[in-house]
Design a protein around this motif. Sequence first.
Motif, short mmCIF file in Angstrom:
data_model
loop_
_atom_site.label_atom_id
_atom_site.label_comp_id
_atom_site.label_asym_id
_atom_site.label_seq_id
_atom_site.Cartn_x
_atom_site.Cartn_y
_atom_site.Cartn_z
N ALA A 26 0.86 -1.17 0.00
CA ALA A 26 0.00 0.00 0.00
C ALA A 26 0.90 1.23 0.00
O ALA A 26 1.77 1.35 0.87
CB ALA A 26 -0.90 0.01 1.23
N PRO A 27 0.78 2.12 -0.97
CA PRO A 27 1.60 3.33 -0.95
C PRO A 27 1.13 4.28 0.15
O PRO A 27 0.10 4.07 0.79
CB PRO A 27 1.37 3.92 -2.34
CG PRO A 27 0.02 3.43 -2.75
CD PRO A 27 -0.11 2.06 -2.12
N GLY A 28 1.90 5.33 0.35
CA GLY A 28 1.55 6.32 1.36
C GLY A 28 2.54 6.32 2.50
O GLY A 28 2.81 5.27 3.10
N THR A 29 3.09 7.50 2.81
CA THR A 29 4.16 7.60 3.80
C THR A 29 3.80 8.51 4.98
O THR A 29 4.66 8.76 5.82
CB THR A 29 5.44 8.13 3.15
OG1 THR A 29 5.17 9.38 2.49
CG2 THR A 29 5.98 7.13 2.13
N GLU A 30 2.56 8.97 5.05
CA GLU A 30 2.19 9.89 6.14
C GLU A 30 0.76 9.60 6.58
O GLU A 30 -0.16 9.54 5.76
CB GLU A 30 2.35 11.34 5.71
CG GLU A 30 1.69 11.66 4.39
CD GLU A 30 2.13 12.97 3.76
OE1 GLU A 30 2.73 13.80 4.46
OE2 GLU A 30 1.86 13.16 2.57
N VAL A 31 0.57 9.41 7.89
CA VAL A 31 -0.76 9.14 8.42
C VAL A 31 -0.93 9.88 9.74
O VAL A 31 0.02 10.27 10.40
CB VAL A 31 -0.99 7.63 8.66
CG1 VAL A 31 -0.89 6.84 7.37
CG2 VAL A 31 -0.06 7.08 9.72
N SER A 32 -2.19 10.04 10.10
CA SER A 32 -2.56 10.45 11.45
C SER A 32 -3.56 9.44 11.96
O SER A 32 -4.29 8.82 11.18
CB SER A 32 -3.16 11.86 11.46
OG SER A 32 -4.38 11.87 10.74
N GLY A 33 -3.58 9.25 13.27
CA GLY A 33 -4.53 8.27 13.80
C GLY A 33 -4.32 8.03 15.28
O GLY A 33 -3.70 8.84 15.98
N GLY B 241 -3.63 4.51 22.72
CA GLY B 241 -4.58 5.60 22.92
C GLY B 241 -4.05 6.96 22.50
O GLY B 241 -4.84 7.91 22.36
N ASP B 242 -2.75 7.09 22.28
CA ASP B 242 -2.19 8.38 21.86
C ASP B 242 -2.70 8.76 20.47
O ASP B 242 -2.83 7.91 19.58
CB ASP B 242 -0.66 8.32 21.81
CG ASP B 242 -0.01 8.35 23.18
OD1 ASP B 242 -0.74 8.57 24.17
OD2 ASP B 242 1.22 8.16 23.26
N GLU B 243 -2.97 10.04 20.29
CA GLU B 243 -3.29 10.59 18.97
C GLU B 243 -1.99 11.07 18.35
O GLU B 243 -1.29 11.92 18.93
CB GLU B 243 -4.30 11.73 19.09
CG GLU B 243 -5.64 11.27 19.67
CD GLU B 243 -6.66 12.39 19.73
OE1 GLU B 243 -6.29 13.57 19.48
OE2 GLU B 243 -7.84 12.10 20.02
N VAL B 244 -1.67 10.54 17.17
CA VAL B 244 -0.33 10.74 16.63
C VAL B 244 -0.35 11.06 15.15
O VAL B 244 -1.35 10.86 14.45
CB VAL B 244 0.54 9.48 16.86
CG1 VAL B 244 0.71 9.19 18.34
CG2 VAL B 244 -0.07 8.26 16.14
N VAL B 245 0.81 11.55 14.68
CA VAL B 245 1.13 11.60 13.26
C VAL B 245 2.37 10.74 13.09
O VAL B 245 3.19 10.62 14.00
CB VAL B 245 1.38 13.03 12.76
CG1 VAL B 245 0.12 13.86 12.89
CG2 VAL B 245 2.53 13.69 13.51
N ALA B 246 2.51 10.13 11.91
CA ALA B 246 3.61 9.20 11.71
C ALA B 246 4.13 9.25 10.29
O ALA B 246 3.37 9.45 9.34
CB ALA B 246 3.18 7.77 12.05
#
Length: 336
Positions: A60-67, A82-87
């Motif tokens: 799956a392509p894509g190198t940036e997420v939040s969640g 439970g942490d809200e993060v960007v990665a």
Amino acid sequence: MKAMICRRWGGPGDLALEDMPSPPLGRGQVRIRTKAAGVSFATTLVIAGKYQRRPPFPFAPGTEVSGIVTEVDAACRRIRVGDEVVAVLDWGGLAEEAVAHEVNVFPKPATVGFVEAIQLAISYPTSAGALTWPHVLDVQPGHTLLVHAAAGGVGMAAVEIGKALGATVIATAGGARKTAFVRGRGADHVIDYSAKDFREEVLKLTDGRGVDRVYDPVGGDVFAQSLRCMAVESRICPIGFAGGTIPQIPANILLVKTLAVMGFNYGYYVGWSPHDARVEQADRTFALMERIRGWCEAGRCRPHVDRTFRLDQAADAMQALVERSVTGRVAIVMEA
């Protein structure tokens, strides 16, 4: 989990939405329930097999997420369930779940929503590193900063960060919609390159002196003309080649005006290079992300998403980027 899968090199239309097993969690890694993911021009190069990294099929392509973090390996120390993060990911962003190295995962600012936060993974740190680190542009209060493609993801971030650093920002963009957008991000002067010669306009705005710093995601003739409207002892940073042409640098101009060309590849600091430096450079990237978080919480940086798409519409999102119809960024959202 559902994911947009690449099984052969090609275009956005060759991706297919599939049911895939959840990715395994390795040592020092974090599992994230993806809320939003980013796509960029670089994503189209990855799926075409033309980027510096070629993931193994299928991926799956894509190198940036939040969640939201749902699982952490026992070796993790900073991030908790439970942490809200960007990665930042090696790949795998266009999926309902993502796995990232803890060293590439950062707390999401409370003032920024999940959709907008995708830009804090790569776009904002790319611009912040290029503008603030001493070995790159090292923008100081009072400098005049020229930002090209200022309506795009990294360009928009560069405008906001340049203003936060105390620079006078001259920005270029194409067309009335994009120039109006850039004015709204705080640029002191905006030049419509589709209607005016930006070199001449920059020299007028600086009384013939030229600018102190140039941030260039475009390359080609934009880079060449930028050299001709720079002040003596100034610096230019090529950050990408969205214009499609890698410029050849005329050394005579560098010599005559004592100019410095400062290359910058943020990928080196997050593991996208032959030498994986993400761990040894962690203190530097952590400090950079904390500075960006402060700017966000102070309202100095306001990440903007032009429009959102469902996961099964990822090809449409990439097409919008190719057509250059986007201001800021687009985002893929996993839930309505």
